[in-house]
Design a protein around this motif. Structure first.
Motif, mmCIF file in Angstrom:
data_model
loop_
_atom_site.group_PDB
_atom_site.id
_atom_site.type_symbol
_atom_site.label_atom_id
_atom_site.label_comp_id
_atom_site.label_asym_id
_atom_site.label_seq_id
_atom_site.Cartn_x
_atom_site.Cartn_y
_atom_site.Cartn_z
ATOM 1 N N GLY A 253 0.801 -1.213 0.000
ATOM 2 C CA GLY A 253 0.000 0.000 0.000
ATOM 3 C C GLY A 253 0.834 1.261 0.000
ATOM 4 N N ASP A 257 0.651 4.091 -2.870
ATOM 5 C CA ASP A 257 0.280 5.438 -2.461
ATOM 6 C C ASP A 257 1.135 6.490 -3.148
ATOM 7 N N ARG A 258 2.311 6.099 -3.613
ATOM 8 C CA ARG A 258 3.249 7.027 -4.234
ATOM 9 C C ARG A 258 3.119 7.070 -5.748
ATOM 10 N N LEU A 335 -8.176 7.800 1.123
ATOM 11 C CA LEU A 335 -6.947 8.398 0.605
ATOM 12 C C LEU A 335 -6.137 9.029 1.731
ATOM 13 N N SER A 336 -4.840 8.815 1.698
ATOM 14 C CA SER A 336 -3.946 9.441 2.664
ATOM 15 C C SER A 336 -3.702 10.894 2.265
ATOM 16 N N ALA A 339 -1.710 10.895 -0.867
ATOM 17 C CA ALA A 339 -2.517 10.590 -2.041
ATOM 18 C C ALA A 339 -3.360 11.795 -2.465
ATOM 19 N N ARG A 371 -6.519 7.447 -9.926
ATOM 20 C CA ARG A 371 -5.996 6.859 -8.696
ATOM 21 C C ARG A 371 -6.685 5.531 -8.383
#
Length: 375
Positions: A253, A257-258, A335-336, A339, A371
């Motif tokens: 993950g 995420d990147r 989403l972080s 993100a 995404r």
């Protein structure tokens, strides 16, 4: 009067390695190929030292992609090729033979020529790694590195004593292509996390320490399942849901995420190859990307993918409706913060590609779609 001697030193713990130490000359300029590589006068900024420019003997390549994009058929595939803009990191997902490798090898052609400073950085890293061919003074092509999926963590990150650059650093100012992404060892993939976030990689050994520049565009490719045919209309995939989940779970993950764009590539049918509408030519895509990139650099001093949070808020301000859309998507998709910022950067790039001064709701919605499912 002789030309100056250029000395580049890379500190590796207590050891200073001379990366490049030879007189620069202009003898090789006359032998350069004209097209598609840019002519010598466009390679470096005005005022740069006269240099000897030769092609690298490493796996760095000058990608000739005249018709790479035009060979893509179908509206979804053509739109995907238009949105894959370096240095936004991309994951291509599709069945075998669907064009993932072709698109990946075409993407370096969308990058601008190396500046003199960038060429010096690339040459220094390759010199330390020992991959420079004798007599080569300066590398002019953006690196394109494509290590096999059996590469070890040391092969990707670098190692030895003193530590030498691996594939990650050797892709600096270029493209790192990882085909069959889930097949790479987990330890190797996790080595990507620092350079993707910081633009450099640090190698620590018992007696030495080295930090190498590693600002590259990651282009990864994978099949949708172990057999490669999940979702294919032929219904030949026999992978269970659990098996597919385990396969995709090999990519962590934090690494996912990147990545800015997740682009699914549907299978190509014979009718599409012979009758489908052709995608845009490479020249058209290059022109569009170069225009959008110049707008971003003129506005912020760098391309959108490398903006910090403060710059991003200034150039990608959202109205109330777009803010609500992003908030809802963040809550629904989990989403972080990283993100969310990458979504905003991609939305800003999509707006620039469309010639829009501001980021509209549909730009943001498209960025969110990439995404999740690739739009």
């Amino acid at each position: 009067m002789g030309l100056p001697v250029l000395r580049v030193r890379v500190d590796v713990g207590s050891v200073a390695v001379t990366a490049l130490e030879r007189p620069l000359s202009i003898g090789a300029l006359a032998s350069l190929p004209a097209h598609p590589c840019p002519p010598p006068r466009r390679c470096f900024r005005a005022g740069a030292l006269p240099v000897s420019v030769t092609h690298s003997a490493t796996r760095s390549v000058c990608v000739r992609a005249h018709e790479a994009f035009s060979s893509w058929r179908g509206a979804q595939r053509s739109r995907a090729s238009r949105r894959c803009v370096p240095p936004h990191d991309v994951l291509l997902m599709g069945p075998p033979g669907g064009g993932k490798t072709m698109l990946a090898r075409a993407l370096p052609a969308l990058l601008p020529p190396l500046t003199f400073r960038e060429a010096m950085e690339v040459t220094a890293v390759h010199s330390v790694a020992g991959t420079l061919r004798p007599g080569v003074s300066l590398l002019r092509d953006r690196p394109f590195r494509a290590p096999h999926h059996t590469a070890s963590a040391a092969g990707l990150a670098g190692g030895g004593d003193p530590p030498r650059p691996g594939e990650i650093a050797l892709a600096h100012n270029g493209v790192l292509f990882l085909d069959e992404l889930p097949e790479f060892p987990r330890e190797s993939l996790e080595a990507l996390r620092e350079p993707l976030e910081e633009g450099h990689i640090t190698i620590v050994r018992a007696r030495s320490r080295a930090r190498y520049p590693a600002r590259f565009t990651l282009v990864a490719a994978m099949n949708p399942c172990p057999c490669g045919y999940a979702g294919d209309p032929s219904d030949r995939c026999d992978c269970s849901e659990e098996r597919v989940k385990r396969y995709r779970g090999r990519v962590s993950g934090p690494l996912m995420d990147r990545i800015d764009l997740l682009v699914p590539l549907p299978p190509v049918r014979a009718a599409q190859l012979t009758e489908g509408a052709a995608g845009p030519s490479s020249a058209e895509v290059r022109e569009r990307v170069a225009s959008a990139r110049s707008v971003a650099v003129a506005r912020s001093g760098d391309c959108n993918a490398r903006l910090n949070v403060r710059q991003l808020r200034e150039v990608a301000a959202l109205d109330a409706m777009s803010t609500r859309l992003l908030t809802d998507a963040s809550d629904r998709l989990g989403l972080s913060a990283r993100a969310i910022h990458r979504v905003m950067k991609l939305a800003r790039t999509i707006a620039d590609l469309d010639g829009s001064e501001g980021v509209a709701g549909h730009h943001l919605a498209e960025a969110i779609g990439y995404r999740v499912t690739g739009g």
